[in-house]
Design a protein around this motif. Structure first.
Motif, PDB file in Angstrom:
ATOM      1  N   PRO A  59      39.150  46.138  37.521  1.00 30.95           N
ATOM      2  CA  PRO A  59      38.009  45.872  36.638  1.00 30.95           C
ATOM      3  C   PRO A  59      37.433  44.478  36.899  1.00 30.95           C
ATOM      4  O   PRO A  59      38.152  43.543  37.249  1.00 30.95           O
ATOM      5  CB  PRO A  59      38.620  45.959  35.235  1.00 30.95           C
ATOM      6  N   VAL A  60      36.131  44.371  36.743  1.00 29.04           N
ATOM      7  CA  VAL A  60      35.462  43.093  36.921  1.00 29.04           C
ATOM      8  C   VAL A  60      35.606  42.295  35.631  1.00 29.04           C
ATOM      9  O   VAL A  60      35.258  42.773  34.546  1.00 29.04           O
ATOM     10  CB  VAL A  60      33.971  43.296  37.267  1.00 29.04           C
ATOM     11  N   ARG A  61      36.125  41.082  35.734  1.00 33.24           N
ATOM     12  CA  ARG A  61      36.358  40.263  34.553  1.00 33.24           C
ATOM     13  C   ARG A  61      35.648  38.922  34.713  1.00 33.24           C
ATOM     14  O   ARG A  61      35.542  38.387  35.814  1.00 33.24           O
ATOM     15  CB  ARG A  61      37.857  40.012  34.342  1.00 33.24           C
ATOM     16  N   PHE A  62      35.178  38.399  33.597  1.00 30.48           N
ATOM     17  CA  PHE A  62      34.581  37.070  33.576  1.00 30.48           C
ATOM     18  C   PHE A  62      35.607  36.096  33.022  1.00 30.48           C
ATOM     19  O   PHE A  62      36.014  36.189  31.863  1.00 30.48           O
ATOM     20  CB  PHE A  62      33.324  37.068  32.697  1.00 30.48           C
ATOM     21  N   ASN A  63      36.064  35.168  33.869  1.00 28.27           N
ATOM     22  CA  ASN A  63      37.051  34.183  33.433  1.00 28.27           C
ATOM     23  C   ASN A  63      36.681  32.825  34.030  1.00 28.27           C
ATOM     24  O   ASN A  63      37.045  32.512  35.163  1.00 28.27           O
ATOM     25  CB  ASN A  63      38.451  34.591  33.867  1.00 28.27           C
ATOM     26  N   PRO A  64      35.945  31.999  33.279  1.00 27.97           N
ATOM     27  CA  PRO A  64      35.495  30.710  33.804  1.00 27.97           C
ATOM     28  C   PRO A  64      36.566  29.630  33.776  1.00 27.97           C
ATOM     29  O   PRO A  64      36.278  28.481  34.122  1.00 27.97           O
ATOM     30  CB  PRO A  64      34.344  30.347  32.859  1.00 27.97           C
ATOM     31  N   PHE A  65      37.798  29.975  33.390  1.00 27.61           N
ATOM     32  CA  PHE A  65      38.841  28.961  33.212  1.00 27.61           C
ATOM     33  C   PHE A  65      39.785  28.863  34.404  1.00 27.61           C
ATOM     34  O   PHE A  65      40.720  28.057  34.379  1.00 27.61           O
ATOM     35  CB  PHE A  65      39.647  29.272  31.945  1.00 27.61           C
ATOM     36  N   THR A  66      39.576  29.644  35.450  1.00 29.07           N
ATOM     37  CA  THR A  66      40.473  29.610  36.597  1.00 29.07           C
ATOM     38  C   THR A  66      40.025  28.554  37.606  1.00 29.07           C
ATOM     39  O   THR A  66      38.850  28.186  37.690  1.00 29.07           O
ATOM     40  CB  THR A  66      40.511  30.974  37.302  1.00 29.07           C
ATOM     41  N   ASP A  67      40.983  28.079  38.404  1.00 28.68           N
ATOM     42  CA  ASP A  67      40.663  27.130  39.479  1.00 28.68           C
ATOM     43  C   ASP A  67      39.726  27.771  40.498  1.00 28.68           C
ATOM     44  O   ASP A  67      38.844  27.109  41.041  1.00 28.68           O
ATOM     45  CB  ASP A  67      41.944  26.664  40.169  1.00 28.68           C
ATOM     46  N   GLU A  68      39.929  29.054  40.752  1.00 28.36           N
ATOM     47  CA  GLU A  68      39.083  29.761  41.723  1.00 28.36           C
ATOM     48  C   GLU A  68      37.628  29.781  41.264  1.00 28.36           C
ATOM     49  O   GLU A  68      36.709  29.528  42.053  1.00 28.36           O
ATOM     50  CB  GLU A  68      39.593  31.196  41.902  1.00 28.36           C
ATOM     51  N   PHE A  69      37.416  30.039  39.992  1.00 25.16           N
ATOM     52  CA  PHE A  69      36.060  30.061  39.465  1.00 25.16           C
ATOM     53  C   PHE A  69      35.443  28.670  39.511  1.00 25.16           C
ATOM     54  O   PHE A  69      34.273  28.506  39.857  1.00 25.16           O
ATOM     55  CB  PHE A  69      36.071  30.583  38.021  1.00 25.16           C
ATOM     56  N   ASP A 126      34.393  27.924  43.138  1.00 22.75           N
ATOM     57  CA  ASP A 126      33.241  28.717  43.600  1.00 22.75           C
ATOM     58  C   ASP A 126      33.024  29.887  42.652  1.00 22.75           C
ATOM     59  O   ASP A 126      33.632  30.946  42.801  1.00 22.75           O
ATOM     60  CB  ASP A 126      33.482  29.233  45.019  1.00 22.75           C
ATOM     61  N   PRO A 127      32.128  29.730  41.664  1.00 25.62           N
ATOM     62  CA  PRO A 127      31.924  30.809  40.689  1.00 25.62           C
ATOM     63  C   PRO A 127      31.041  31.937  41.198  1.00 25.62           C
ATOM     64  O   PRO A 127      30.963  32.995  40.562  1.00 25.62           O
ATOM     65  CB  PRO A 127      31.223  30.086  39.531  1.00 25.62           C
ATOM     66  N   TYR A 128      30.364  31.722  42.335  1.00 28.60           N
ATOM     67  CA  TYR A 128      29.275  32.637  42.706  1.00 28.60           C
ATOM     68  C   TYR A 128      29.727  34.036  43.131  1.00 28.60           C
ATOM     69  O   TYR A 128      29.047  35.013  42.789  1.00 28.60           O
ATOM     70  CB  TYR A 128      28.391  31.967  43.758  1.00 28.60           C
ATOM     71  N   PRO A 129      30.854  34.201  43.833  1.00 28.14           N
ATOM     72  CA  PRO A 129      31.305  35.590  44.079  1.00 28.14           C
ATOM     73  C   PRO A 129      31.613  36.337  42.782  1.00 28.14           C
ATOM     74  O   PRO A 129      31.306  37.528  42.661  1.00 28.14           O
ATOM     75  CB  PRO A 129      32.568  35.388  44.931  1.00 28.14           C
ATOM     76  N   GLY A 130      32.198  35.635  41.814  1.00 27.52           N
ATOM     77  CA  GLY A 130      32.472  36.276  40.527  1.00 27.52           C
ATOM     78  C   GLY A 130      31.203  36.655  39.793  1.00 27.52           C
ATOM     79  O   GLY A 130      31.108  37.740  39.201  1.00 27.52           O
ATOM     80  N   TYR A 131      30.209  35.773  39.829  1.00 25.06           N
ATOM     81  CA  TYR A 131      28.918  36.103  39.221  1.00 25.06           C
ATOM     82  C   TYR A 131      28.321  37.349  39.875  1.00 25.06           C
ATOM     83  O   TYR A 131      27.795  38.234  39.191  1.00 25.06           O
ATOM     84  CB  TYR A 131      27.939  34.954  39.417  1.00 25.06           C
ATOM     85  N   ALA A 132      28.368  37.386  41.207  1.00 27.83           N
ATOM     86  CA  ALA A 132      27.758  38.510  41.933  1.00 27.83           C
ATOM     87  C   ALA A 132      28.438  39.830  41.571  1.00 27.83           C
ATOM     88  O   ALA A 132      27.771  40.853  41.364  1.00 27.83           O
ATOM     89  CB  ALA A 132      27.832  38.257  43.435  1.00 27.83           C
ATOM     90  N   ALA A 133      29.768  39.806  41.503  1.00 33.07           N
ATOM     91  CA  ALA A 133      30.499  41.028  41.147  1.00 33.07           C
ATOM     92  C   ALA A 133      30.151  41.465  39.728  1.00 33.07           C
ATOM     93  O   ALA A 133      29.931  42.657  39.467  1.00 33.07           O
ATOM     94  CB  ALA A 133      32.000  40.782  41.286  1.00 33.07           C
ATOM     95  N   LEU A 134      30.072  40.513  38.810  1.00 31.57           N
ATOM     96  CA  LEU A 134      29.758  40.850  37.426  1.00 31.57           C
ATOM     97  C   LEU A 134      28.330  41.355  37.299  1.00 31.57           C
ATOM     98  O   LEU A 134      28.058  42.317  36.570  1.00 31.57           O
ATOM     99  CB  LEU A 134      29.970  39.621  36.540  1.00 31.57           C
ATOM    100  N   ARG A 135      27.401  40.720  38.016  1.00 34.55           N
ATOM    101  CA  ARG A 135      25.994  41.132  37.951  1.00 34.55           C
ATOM    102  C   ARG A 135      25.839  42.557  38.497  1.00 34.55           C
ATOM    103  O   ARG A 135      25.097  43.374  37.949  1.00 34.55           O
ATOM    104  CB  ARG A 135      25.129  40.164  38.752  1.00 34.55           C
ATOM    105  N   ALA A 136      26.572  42.861  39.576  1.00 33.58           N
ATOM    106  CA  ALA A 136      26.494  44.217  40.137  1.00 33.58           C
ATOM    107  C   ALA A 136      27.145  45.237  39.205  1.00 33.58           C
ATOM    108  O   ALA A 136      26.690  46.380  39.103  1.00 33.58           O
ATOM    109  CB  ALA A 136      27.177  44.242  41.504  1.00 33.58           C
ATOM    110  N   HIS A 137      28.200  44.811  38.507  1.00 33.33           N
ATOM    111  CA  HIS A 137      28.913  45.726  37.605  1.00 33.33           C
ATOM    112  C   HIS A 137      28.147  45.931  36.305  1.00 33.33           C
ATOM    113  O   HIS A 137      27.949  47.073  35.866  1.00 33.33           O
ATOM    114  CB  HIS A 137      30.303  45.139  37.318  1.00 33.33           C
ATOM    115  N   ALA A 138      27.713  44.827  35.690  1.00 36.28           N
ATOM    116  CA  ALA A 138      27.016  44.906  34.405  1.00 36.28           C
ATOM    117  C   ALA A 138      26.354  43.559  34.128  1.00 36.28           C
ATOM    118  O   ALA A 138      27.027  42.638  33.665  1.00 36.28           O
ATOM    119  CB  ALA A 138      27.983  45.253  33.284  1.00 36.28           C
ATOM    120  N   PRO A 139      25.063  43.429  34.414  1.00 35.41           N
ATOM    121  CA  PRO A 139      24.393  42.147  34.178  1.00 35.41           C
ATOM    122  C   PRO A 139      24.347  41.754  32.705  1.00 35.41           C
ATOM    123  O   PRO A 139      24.113  40.590  32.385  1.00 35.41           O
ATOM    124  CB  PRO A 139      22.982  42.366  34.734  1.00 35.41           C
TER     125      PRO A 139
END
Length: 407
Positions: free
Chosen positions: A5-15, A18-31
């Motif tokens: 599942p696509v999750r939004f978690n802005p608290f990780t070191d990975e995010f 570079d938050p942009y891959p996560g944004y792209a996945a979330l936008r494609a899943h459910a903007p």
């Protein structure tokens, strides 16, 4: 096998890195995505629609601040409460319309342009100090000091306050993320707000007696057609919020721009050969790696958005950084291209509550790049950037080691 599942978690070191891959996945899943008790918007059209819609409230942060203080049993926060509720970015009409009518007369693109010689002088001095010290770290010195000193100069603050204001601003910015604040944070911020406010009231009194060409004097003289003017408390609030809204974001804009140029040496070479392109590079940085990544709103009425229904009272997180990488609005959004056709980036917000300080932030970033690109060689990274971790809404390096490479 089913996809994770696509999750939004802005608290990780990975995010944070570079938050942009996560944004792209979330936008494609459910903007328009429901998570963590709020709606998270990542599409340009959806974010812009909410920013334009005046039925969405902007007082989310002051109300959350009051709730957090109550939860922690903190008393005596009246001045902090008023700072939030009287800040333009969080006020609703009719207060907002009244305040905006008064400050719009002063915060103009032409007013920012007139500051160019003064900001340039500050940037030249900081660049000279950095060269003399042999400094290779951009953020703590050059990028961190430029917006503080530029605002101190524009507000006409006494020199004894200049070394203090940066630390005060850093502390007060905690108010923008109240859910992270502890009782100790409230105590520290309350002291800082009281001190900063008292110092600004003293400046206001001096400028009332002896006006100059500084921001405080101009705001003191501002009147609407019916003779309305700003109160001293409103003036002090505007002064504090100039720093709170304008220091960390401008510092991050400079850092993000330099970081992008080190990753794109061909663009850096073009700017050095033709400094007239630097303004376009700043605008592209605002889209490509927005210093302010998120802002919040609250629905005041049931509102359909995409295929979802936002209910009255629902909180909405607008991901400005995600919207500015939306391929529906910007072709090849992950490419850093100052030559792209100007687009409607949302780095400064949009609509009624768009950022008043945008022209000054862009001016400072242009001047910063002009100074750095005059160095005798190409800017390269001398180590990996360390991303700031004191805020989840601002994106920028905390440390950015640089070197100059001959070409």
């Amino acid at each position: 096998m089913t996809a994770a599942p696509v999750r939004f978690n802005p608290f990780t070191d990975e995010f944070r890195t570079d938050p942009y891959p996560g944004y792209a996945a979330l936008r494609a899943h459910a903007p328009v995505h429901r998570t963590m008790g709020m709606w998270v918007l990542t599409g340009h059209a959806e974010v812009r629609a909410v920013l334009r819609d005046r039925t969405f409230g902007v007082d989310v942060i002051p109300l959350a601040l009051r709730r957090q203080a109550d939860r922690l049993g903190i008393a005596g926060t009246e001045r902090i409460d008023r700072l939030g509720l009287k800040s333009l970015v969080f006020t609703e009409n009719p207060d907002h319309a009244r305040l905006r009518a008064l400050v719009n007369r002063v915060f103009t693109a032409s007013a920012a342009a007139r500051l160019r010689p003064r900001v340039t002088a500050i940037a030249e001095r900081l660049a000279a100090d950095a060269r003399q010290d042999g400094a290779t770290e951009l953020m703590a010195g050059f990028a961190g000091k430029l917006p503080v000193l530029a605002l101190c100069d524009w507000l006409g603050l006494p020199a004894r306050l200049h070394p203090l204001v940066g630390g005060w601003t850093h502390d007060i910015r905690f108010l923008l993320e109240p859910g992270l604040m502890t009782a100790a944070d409230f105590a520290r911020v309350r002291t800082v707000v009281d001190t900063f406010t008292a110092e600004l009231h003293a400046v206001i009194e001096r400028r009332r007696a002896e006006p100059g060409d500084d921001l405080i004097s101009l705001l003191l003289a501002s009147r609407t057609g019916i003779g309305d003017r700003l109160t001293d408390e409103e003036l002090a609030t505007i002064g504090i919020m100039c720093f709170v809204a304008g220091v960390e974001t401008t510092k991050s804009l400079i850092g993000n721009a330099v970081l992008a140029l080190t990753a794109h040496p061909d663009v850096q070479d073009r700017l050095r050969a033709d400094p007239a392109l630097i303004g376009a590079a700043v605008a592209e940085t605002l889209r490509y790696d927005s210093p302010l990544q998120h802002t919040k709103r609250v629905a005041r009425r049931d509102t359909p958005l995409g295929d979802r229904l936002l209910r009255a009272g629902d909180q909405v997180l607008l991901c400005l950084g995600a919207a500015n990488r939306d391929p529906a609005a910007f072709p090849e959004p992950d490419a850093f291209d100052p030559a792209r056709a100007p687009g409607a980036h949302l780095a400064f917000g949009h609509g009624l509550h768009g950022c008043l300080g945008a022209p000054l932030a862009e001016l400072q970033a242009r001047i910063a790049l002009e100074q750095l690109l005059r160095l005798p060689g190409r800017l390269v990274r001398a180590g990996e950037p360390e991303w700031q971790d004191h805020s989840f809404i601002v994106r920028g390096p905390r440390r950015l080691p640089l070197a100059v490479e001959s070409v």
